[in-house]
Design a protein around this motif. Structure first.
Motif, PDB file in Angstrom:
ATOM      1  N   MET A 136     -44.840 -92.576  -8.060  1.00 54.71           N
ATOM      2  CA  MET A 136     -43.605 -91.930  -8.510  1.00 54.71           C
ATOM      3  C   MET A 136     -43.942 -91.019  -9.684  1.00 54.71           C
ATOM      4  SD  MET A 136     -42.027 -95.314 -10.407  1.00 54.71           S
ATOM      5  CE  MET A 136     -42.345 -96.322  -8.944  1.00 54.71           C
ATOM      6  N   TYR A 137     -43.022 -90.144 -10.019  1.00 54.67           N
ATOM      7  CA  TYR A 137     -43.226 -89.248 -11.156  1.00 54.67           C
ATOM      8  C   TYR A 137     -42.581 -89.843 -12.402  1.00 54.67           C
ATOM      9  CZ  TYR A 137     -45.265 -85.536  -8.369  1.00 54.67           C
ATOM     10  OH  TYR A 137     -46.109 -84.811  -7.572  1.00 54.67           O
ATOM     11  N   LEU A 138     -43.334 -89.816 -13.516  1.00 53.00           N
ATOM     12  CA  LEU A 138     -42.836 -90.291 -14.796  1.00 53.00           C
ATOM     13  C   LEU A 138     -42.703 -89.104 -15.743  1.00 53.00           C
ATOM     14  CD1 LEU A 138     -45.031 -93.496 -15.293  1.00 53.00           C
ATOM     15  CD2 LEU A 138     -42.711 -93.365 -14.367  1.00 53.00           C
ATOM     16  N   VAL A 139     -41.625 -89.073 -16.509  1.00 50.79           N
ATOM     17  CA  VAL A 139     -41.383 -87.982 -17.459  1.00 50.79           C
ATOM     18  C   VAL A 139     -42.000 -88.351 -18.804  1.00 50.79           C
ATOM     19  CG1 VAL A 139     -39.633 -86.637 -18.678  1.00 50.79           C
ATOM     20  CG2 VAL A 139     -39.266 -87.310 -16.284  1.00 50.79           C
ATOM     21  N   ASN A 140     -42.779 -87.423 -19.383  1.00 51.05           N
ATOM     22  CA  ASN A 140     -43.452 -87.651 -20.652  1.00 51.05           C
ATOM     23  C   ASN A 140     -43.112 -86.535 -21.636  1.00 51.05           C
ATOM     24  OD1 ASN A 140     -45.293 -89.965 -19.805  1.00 51.05           O
ATOM     25  ND2 ASN A 140     -45.854 -88.405 -18.314  1.00 51.05           N
ATOM     26  N   PRO A 141     -42.723 -86.878 -22.868  1.00 48.83           N
ATOM     27  CA  PRO A 141     -42.455 -85.853 -23.876  1.00 48.83           C
ATOM     28  C   PRO A 141     -43.758 -85.251 -24.397  1.00 48.83           C
ATOM     29  CG  PRO A 141     -42.183 -88.039 -24.829  1.00 48.83           C
ATOM     30  CD  PRO A 141     -42.430 -88.241 -23.357  1.00 48.83           C
ATOM     31  N   ALA A 142     -43.784 -83.931 -24.590  1.00 53.06           N
ATOM     32  CA  ALA A 142     -44.947 -83.243 -25.142  1.00 53.06           C
ATOM     33  C   ALA A 142     -44.780 -83.105 -26.647  1.00 53.06           C
ATOM     34  CB  ALA A 142     -45.105 -81.866 -24.491  1.00 53.06           C
ATOM     35  N   SER A 143     -45.887 -82.740 -27.325  1.00 55.19           N
ATOM     36  CA  SER A 143     -45.865 -82.640 -28.784  1.00 55.19           C
ATOM     37  C   SER A 143     -44.939 -81.542 -29.277  1.00 55.19           C
ATOM     38  CB  SER A 143     -47.286 -82.399 -29.308  1.00 55.19           C
ATOM     39  OG  SER A 143     -47.834 -81.224 -28.741  1.00 55.19           O
ATOM     40  N   ASP A 144     -44.661 -80.529 -28.439  1.00 59.15           N
ATOM     41  CA  ASP A 144     -43.797 -79.422 -28.856  1.00 59.15           C
ATOM     42  C   ASP A 144     -42.324 -79.668 -28.535  1.00 59.15           C
ATOM     43  OD1 ASP A 144     -43.825 -79.221 -26.135  1.00 59.15           O
ATOM     44  OD2 ASP A 144     -44.596 -77.176 -26.040  1.00 59.15           O
ATOM     45  N   GLY A 145     -42.000 -80.885 -28.097  1.00 58.51           N
ATOM     46  CA  GLY A 145     -40.611 -81.220 -27.819  1.00 58.51           C
ATOM     47  C   GLY A 145     -40.199 -81.061 -26.372  1.00 58.51           C
ATOM     48  N   THR A 146     -41.022 -80.403 -25.566  1.00 61.13           N
ATOM     49  CA  THR A 146     -40.711 -80.249 -24.149  1.00 61.13           C
ATOM     50  C   THR A 146     -41.074 -81.523 -23.392  1.00 61.13           C
ATOM     51  OG1 THR A 146     -42.881 -79.290 -23.678  1.00 61.13           O
ATOM     52  CG2 THR A 146     -41.095 -77.762 -24.269  1.00 61.13           C
ATOM     53  N   LYS A 147     -40.679 -81.566 -22.121  1.00 61.68           N
ATOM     54  CA  LYS A 147     -40.976 -82.728 -21.288  1.00 61.68           C
ATOM     55  C   LYS A 147     -41.701 -82.294 -20.028  1.00 61.68           C
ATOM     56  CE  LYS A 147     -37.071 -85.543 -22.870  1.00 61.68           C
ATOM     57  NZ  LYS A 147     -35.847 -86.285 -22.460  1.00 61.68           N
ATOM     58  N   THR A 148     -42.675 -83.096 -19.632  1.00 58.40           N
ATOM     59  CA  THR A 148     -43.410 -82.832 -18.402  1.00 58.40           C
ATOM     60  C   THR A 148     -43.368 -84.075 -17.527  1.00 58.40           C
ATOM     61  OG1 THR A 148     -45.501 -83.569 -19.398  1.00 58.40           O
ATOM     62  CG2 THR A 148     -44.971 -81.210 -19.548  1.00 58.40           C
ATOM     63  N   SER A 149     -43.484 -83.883 -16.227  1.00 57.72           N
ATOM     64  CA  SER A 149     -43.529 -85.024 -15.310  1.00 57.72           C
ATOM     65  C   SER A 149     -44.911 -85.109 -14.673  1.00 57.72           C
ATOM     66  CB  SER A 149     -42.458 -84.890 -14.225  1.00 57.72           C
ATOM     67  OG  SER A 149     -42.674 -83.735 -13.446  1.00 57.72           O
ATOM     68  N   LYS A 150     -45.377 -86.326 -14.505  1.00 57.82           N
ATOM     69  CA  LYS A 150     -46.713 -86.550 -13.951  1.00 57.82           C
ATOM     70  C   LYS A 150     -46.648 -87.731 -12.996  1.00 57.82           C
ATOM     71  CE  LYS A 150     -51.541 -87.134 -15.372  1.00 57.82           C
ATOM     72  NZ  LYS A 150     -52.457 -87.322 -16.531  1.00 57.82           N
ATOM     73  N   ARG A 151     -47.336 -87.575 -11.876  1.00 60.36           N
ATOM     74  CA  ARG A 151     -47.308 -88.626 -10.864  1.00 60.36           C
ATOM     75  C   ARG A 151     -48.108 -89.835 -11.331  1.00 60.36           C
ATOM     76  NH1 ARG A 151     -50.004 -90.521  -6.382  1.00 60.36           N
ATOM     77  NH2 ARG A 151     -48.676 -91.219  -4.660  1.00 60.36           N
ATOM     78  N   ALA A 152     -47.559 -90.997 -11.073  1.00 60.71           N
ATOM     79  CA  ALA A 152     -48.227 -92.259 -11.395  1.00 60.71           C
ATOM     80  C   ALA A 152     -48.234 -93.137 -10.155  1.00 60.71           C
ATOM     81  CB  ALA A 152     -47.506 -92.971 -12.536  1.00 60.71           C
TER      82      ALA A 152
END
Length: 287
Positions: A186-202
């Protein structure tokens, strides 16, 4: 750092995160996070963009304002200097069994107990050691502490695919359908250091039921065996929550070929040559 400086370093020098890892500041991925967060300065200027190349013999690198002593690579020093540096710097590998409540960091402004505190003072007194990977405060189990940046990089980077095995106690009785979803990923949403969010498959490399506990008084539970090749932040807890299972206990029981054996919670042991060779062999055989 400007593009002209970065391109100039590309012709001579090493990547900044590698130089920092070789200096014992953490695994390369940890050093990359420090750089992107704006905590690193090169010759007095903040660097936040990668790649960045430095010359350990002439550039001044600082972390949070504190100058770092960078080891000089063999191809940047004469043979006598290199031999002296090699003798002066020996790599150390310590396996610890982290108990609950101990945090995975080298220091903490709140004064909480951290994993470096578990390493005997005689071992860590003259070396800057760092943990390889992470276990959150509520999790327990095996963690490697070292000053070998290259091996730390190989043990944590996804391309090497080193497995980590966990024992997980969850609430409820896990079903085959839930396990299938975990294997599929599934894809998990992760916050980036600049405040944005990215999703990555796990996805779990493997997950199986060890035992189900039917208990009317304490509530039903399931003991799972979970194996990961790449770990995101609190990945197991987040994935299990997505399929309706809450983690009650989480313990890492293996890192590649390493297991706890008779190592009790809170204890540490210095790894010998054979154990280190097994770890290196695991990184070579993971392609």
């Amino acid at each position: 750092m400007s593009k002209s400086i970065a391109s100039e370093r590309a012709s001579k020098g090493v990547r900044l995160q590698k130089a920092m890892a070789d200096a014992g500041l953490g695994a390369r991925r940890d050093c990359e996070e420090m750089i992107v967060a704006g905590r690193v300065q090169v010759n007095g200027r903040v660097v936040q963009t990668l790649p960045c190349f430095v010359d350990p013999a002439s550039d001044v690198v600082a972390l949070d304002g504190e100058v770092i002593e960078l080891p000089i690579p063999e191809d940047s020093a004469d043979s006598s200097t290199t031999q002296a540096a090699s003798k002066a710097r020996a790599f150390i590998y310590v396996l610890i069994n982290k108990p609950k409540g101990v945090i995975t960091t080298t220091s903490d402004p709140e004064g909480r107990r951290n994993v470096i505190d578990l390493v005997p003072t005689s071992i860590r007194r003259d070396e800057r050691l760092f943990p390889v990977g992470r276990l959150d405060g509520d999790s327990t189990g095996l963690l490697l502490i070292t000053n070998d940046g290259d091996l730390a990089y190989q043990l944590t980077h996804p391309k090497f695919g080193i497995t980590k095995e966990y024992r997980v106690l969850t609430t409820g009785l896990a079903s085959d359908e839930q396990l299938q979803k975990l294997r599929a990923g599934m894809y998990l949403v992760n916050p980036a250091s600049d405040g944005t969010k990215t999703s990555k498959r796990a996805a779990m490399e493997s997950v199986r039921i060890i035992k189900r506990f039917v208990d009317r008084a304490r509530g039903d539970r399931t003991m799972l065996s979970v194996t990961l090749r790449e770990g995101q932040n609190r990945e197991i807890r987040r994935m299990l929550a997505r399929v309706g299972l809450k983690v009650r206990e989480l313990e890492r029981v293996a890192i590649g070929p390493l297991r706890a054996g008779d190592l009790k919670p809170g204890q540490a042991k210095l790894l010998g040559k054979k154990d280190v060779e097994k770890l290196r062999a695991a990184t070579l055989g993971s392609d």
